[in-house]
Motif scaffolding. Sequence first.
Motif: not given
Length: 301
Positions: A150-157, A182-186, A202-214, A235-238
Amino acid sequence: MDRNVKETAPPPPSPGALAAKVRTLVPSMTRSMQRVAEVLAADPAGSAALTVTGLAERTGTSEATVVRTARLLGYPGYRDLRLALAALAAEQAAGRAPAVTADIAVDDPLASVVAKLAQEESRCLADTAAGLDTAQLESAVAALAAARRIDVYGIGASNLVGQDLVQKLLRIGLIAHAPADPHLAVTNAVQLRSGDVAVAITHSGRTTDVIEPLRVAFENGATTVAVTGRPQGEIAQYADHVLTTSSARESELRPAAMSSRTSQLLVVDCLFIGVAQRTYDAAAPALSASYEALAHRHSPR
């Protein structure tokens, strides 16, 4: 999971969940849809008495915008939304709907800050619980319980919330990681395959550093889960499974990172308890062993 097969649409939200869904989705709506949603939230009784044409005229929008807003909120059409609005108005009249909390002011005494924060936190948790799709939650729990990794991706809080999920899963014997870089996440996501799970927070659903590894995990065949306050976000499309969170209103003294964390932690706890229930025979001894190891480490010698 066959990603080409569309899942059955969830049932429309209950009247109590309608208010929560409006608060959650308003920031991601177009300005015209926001005007409709704001009127619905401010005056559910008056809105329920209006036809689709009447509500369009009151909000300065079009009938098509009203219908689109109803569908975005989870209703097949405006008629279903009107019924929910009438029921919500009845709940408010009976005193069962939560009061709106005022924003925290710079000169508020600490006692007032405590009261306002407590009320906002309670509402945030109630909104998240009311709007959480339990079918999506069940599917995410099943995937996590059977996961090889299991991998879990998130930035900041959101990364702090991800770390909370990972340490819980580790204590019941699952292999989980929450890379903050974020590089390690990818890099980690590249290694995922079918049978693995990736969770993006990701609360916003548009954080690039979270979307990319997902995205990488999704394309490699892993089961993907998004915990987000914007279920219509990129984020929802992935994401195979989307778990929607609510948040308190952002203000000068209460940034979004603070207000969203409470609901994210609730979803994380729901995921963990669900996994622990499904894997109880293995999870219970693992939890006991971790408790004993920590107790021994901190005992006087």
